[in-house]
Scaffold this active site. Structure first.
Site, PDB file in Angstrom:
ATOM      1  N   GLY A  12     -24.543  -2.252 -22.277  1.00  0.00           N
ATOM      2  CA  GLY A  12     -23.743  -1.989 -23.433  1.00  0.00           C
ATOM      3  C   GLY A  12     -23.663  -0.504 -23.953  1.00  0.00           C
ATOM      4  O   GLY A  12     -22.583   0.019 -24.078  1.00  0.00           O
ATOM      5  N   ASN A  13     -24.545   0.151 -23.695  1.00  0.00           N
ATOM      6  CA  ASN A  13     -24.839   1.606 -24.005  1.00  0.00           C
ATOM      7  C   ASN A  13     -24.232   2.525 -23.110  1.00  0.00           C
ATOM      8  O   ASN A  13     -23.683   3.402 -23.414  1.00  0.00           O
ATOM      9  CB  ASN A  13     -26.019   2.089 -24.227  1.00  0.00           C
ATOM     10  N   LYS A 128     -32.743  -7.736 -32.088  1.00  0.00           N
ATOM     11  CA  LYS A 128     -31.941  -7.328 -31.136  1.00  0.00           C
ATOM     12  C   LYS A 128     -30.866  -6.279 -31.973  1.00  0.00           C
ATOM     13  O   LYS A 128     -30.379  -6.556 -32.916  1.00  0.00           O
ATOM     14  CB  LYS A 128     -30.912  -8.450 -30.815  1.00  0.00           C
ATOM     15  N   LYS A 212     -28.615  -9.766 -23.225  1.00  0.00           N
ATOM     16  CA  LYS A 212     -28.053  -9.987 -21.840  1.00  0.00           C
ATOM     17  C   LYS A 212     -29.028  -9.922 -20.725  1.00  0.00           C
ATOM     18  O   LYS A 212     -28.441 -10.372 -19.606  1.00  0.00           O
ATOM     19  CB  LYS A 212     -26.950  -8.739 -21.916  1.00  0.00           C
ATOM     20  N   LYS A 274     -35.867  -5.895 -20.473  1.00  0.00           N
ATOM     21  CA  LYS A 274     -35.405  -5.777 -19.175  1.00  0.00           C
ATOM     22  C   LYS A 274     -36.385  -6.171 -18.026  1.00  0.00           C
ATOM     23  O   LYS A 274     -36.026  -6.720 -17.194  1.00  0.00           O
ATOM     24  CB  LYS A 274     -35.007  -4.253 -18.719  1.00  0.00           C
TER      25      LYS A 274
HETATM   26  P1  ADP Z   1     -28.692  -1.262 -22.328  1.00  0.00           P
HETATM   27  O1  ADP Z   1     -27.802  -1.073 -23.368  1.00  0.00           O
HETATM   28  O2  ADP Z   1     -28.493  -0.575 -20.759  1.00  0.00           O
HETATM   29  O3  ADP Z   1     -29.554  -2.415 -22.375  1.00  0.00           O
HETATM   30  P2  ADP Z   1     -31.155  -0.258 -23.848  1.00  0.00           P
HETATM   31  O4  ADP Z   1     -30.783   0.925 -24.610  1.00  0.00           O
HETATM   32  O5  ADP Z   1     -31.330  -1.619 -24.285  1.00  0.00           O
HETATM   33  O6  ADP Z   1     -29.798  -0.096 -22.755  1.00  0.00           O
HETATM   34  O7  ADP Z   1     -32.388   0.015 -23.061  1.00  0.00           O
HETATM   35  C1  ADP Z   1     -32.463   1.341 -22.078  1.00  0.00           C
HETATM   36  C2  ADP Z   1     -33.297   2.215 -22.813  1.00  0.00           C
HETATM   37  O8  ADP Z   1     -34.725   1.754 -23.335  1.00  0.00           O
HETATM   38  C3  ADP Z   1     -33.363   3.678 -22.037  1.00  0.00           C
HETATM   39  O9  ADP Z   1     -32.215   4.493 -22.370  1.00  0.00           O
HETATM   40  C4  ADP Z   1     -34.609   4.216 -22.879  1.00  0.00           C
HETATM   41  O10 ADP Z   1     -34.169   5.073 -24.271  1.00  0.00           O
HETATM   42  C5  ADP Z   1     -35.363   2.928 -23.599  1.00  0.00           C
HETATM   43  N1  ADP Z   1     -36.726   2.945 -23.228  1.00  0.00           N
HETATM   44  C6  ADP Z   1     -37.849   2.407 -24.101  1.00  0.00           C
HETATM   45  N2  ADP Z   1     -38.730   2.279 -23.211  1.00  0.00           N
HETATM   46  C7  ADP Z   1     -38.643   2.718 -22.080  1.00  0.00           C
HETATM   47  C8  ADP Z   1     -39.495   2.994 -21.064  1.00  0.00           C
HETATM   48  N3  ADP Z   1     -41.023   2.701 -20.788  1.00  0.00           N
HETATM   49  N4  ADP Z   1     -38.935   3.478 -19.663  1.00  0.00           N
HETATM   50  C9  ADP Z   1     -37.488   4.040 -20.022  1.00  0.00           C
HETATM   51  N5  ADP Z   1     -36.935   3.795 -20.620  1.00  0.00           N
HETATM   52  C10 ADP Z   1     -37.301   3.204 -21.983  1.00  0.00           C
HETATM   53 MG    MG Z   2     -30.130  -3.433 -24.366  1.00  0.00          MG
END
Ligand code: ADP
Ligand code: MG
Length: 312
Positions: A12-13, A128, A212, A274
């Protein structure tokens, strides 16, 4: 390359923070996805909606204040709205990109409901993140004023959190499957799906936002996909994220992924889900592979040149 069935989950980001940004972002996204379609893969697209569902919820709350006849809009309805306007932009961007490359494939968005358990303990502890990133002062103000709950999100600021129950069943699965088998490009399970629970024979919406990544992993399992790809804002997953000894991961096994999860390397609400979703997909059947990488690296990731791969 072997022709695969791939479920691609978009962050979403990565969809921009407002409509003009979204229009540009989905164009780039469409290029990355059509690259995969061009290789002959069967691609099913899902997407997040964290920033967008927060925006819709805020807009509807303001509207309710201005017009006393309007009650509060449930989050399930906000998710449905987000699926529609993101799907609309996405399907047209995909259509345009395919036309430019002379690929003739129908593309459509399926409004998707996902069943959850009304007793899921997630309803008692919101996790969330949705909506925009805020400063601590803004978050404190909103906490006082609206009673919302906030967390600090991966060093990027404060965000409101809402309940995120586990997805149990994709209600429109058979429709999605038929369309995929017919060769259609399908956008579905947007924002994790519209959360519903069963009341006798019927479905009722519930105020929550399903993750998601979990909904997409379930879809990938149910569609018997070969690969599950999560496209997000980072090229690789890291351990010791943002610390001096930060280390990016190339290929890891499910067992390693679980070990890192237990050691707390991945922040809940962003990366944890994820990695967990990928591990669930990969361990559900032999030969299944998952990949986490940045949107613009989708093609390279599929070729094994970058990204973090999770294998059995
Ligand atoms: P999306 O919108 O794609 O679901 P999120 O913001 O929920 O993205 O998750 C991705 C983000 O998670 C990355 O941009 C980063 O800032 C963060 N993040 C947290 N822990 C980690 C990690 N261990 N390795 C990489 N990114 C991480
Ligand atoms: Mg996310």
């Amino acid at each position: 390359m072997k022709k695969m069935r791939i479920v691609v989950a978009l962050g979403g980001n990565a969809l921009g923070k407002n409509l003009p940004e979204q229009y540009i972002a989905v164009k780039e996204t469409a290029k990355a996805i059509v690259d995969l379609i061009e290789y002959g893969h069967e691609v099913i697209i899902t997407h997040g909606n964290g920033p967008q569902v927060g925006m819709i919820d805020s807009a509807m709350s303001l509207f309710a204040k201005e017009d006393s006849v309007q009650g509060k809009t449930p989050l399930s309805m906000c998710v449905a709205m987000s699926q529609a306007y993101i799907g609309y932009d996405m399907q047209n961007a995909l259509r345009r990109e395919m036309r430019e490359r002379a690929i003739a494939r129908p593309v459509s968005t399926v409004l998707t409901q996902v069943r959850v358990d009304r007793q899921d303990e997630a309803f008692l502890s919101p996790s969330k993140p949705i909506g925009k990133f805020m400063t601590k002062e803004e978050a404190d103000f909103a906490r006082e004023k609206y009673g919302h709950i906030f967390i600090e999100d991966s060093g990027r600021g404060y965000r409101r959190v809402v309940p995120s129950p586990k997805p149990l069943e994709i209600i429109e699965l058979s429709v999605i499957r038929s369309m995929v088998e017919d060769g259609d490009i399908v956008v579905c399970c947007g924002g994790g799906g519209i959360p519903v629970y069963a009341v006798s024979e019927h479905l009722k919406g519930v105020s929550a936002v399903i993750d998601k990544d979990y909904a997409s992993a379930l879809l990938a399992k149910e569609l018997d996909a070969d690969m599950f790809v999560i496209l997000t804002a980072v090229e690789k997953v890291a351990i010791n994220y943002k610390k001096e000894n930060e280390q990016y991961l190339d290929t890891i096994t499910v067992a390693q992924a679980k070990g890192y999860m237990e050691q707390g390397h991945f922040q809940k609400g962003s990366m944890y889900e994820k990695v967990d979703a990928c591990a669930q997909f990969v361990s559900s059947k032999n030969g299944r592979v998952a990949l986490i990488t940045e949107l613009s690296k989708a093609k390279d990731g599929l070729l094994g040149l970058t990204g973090t791969r999770i294998e059995g």
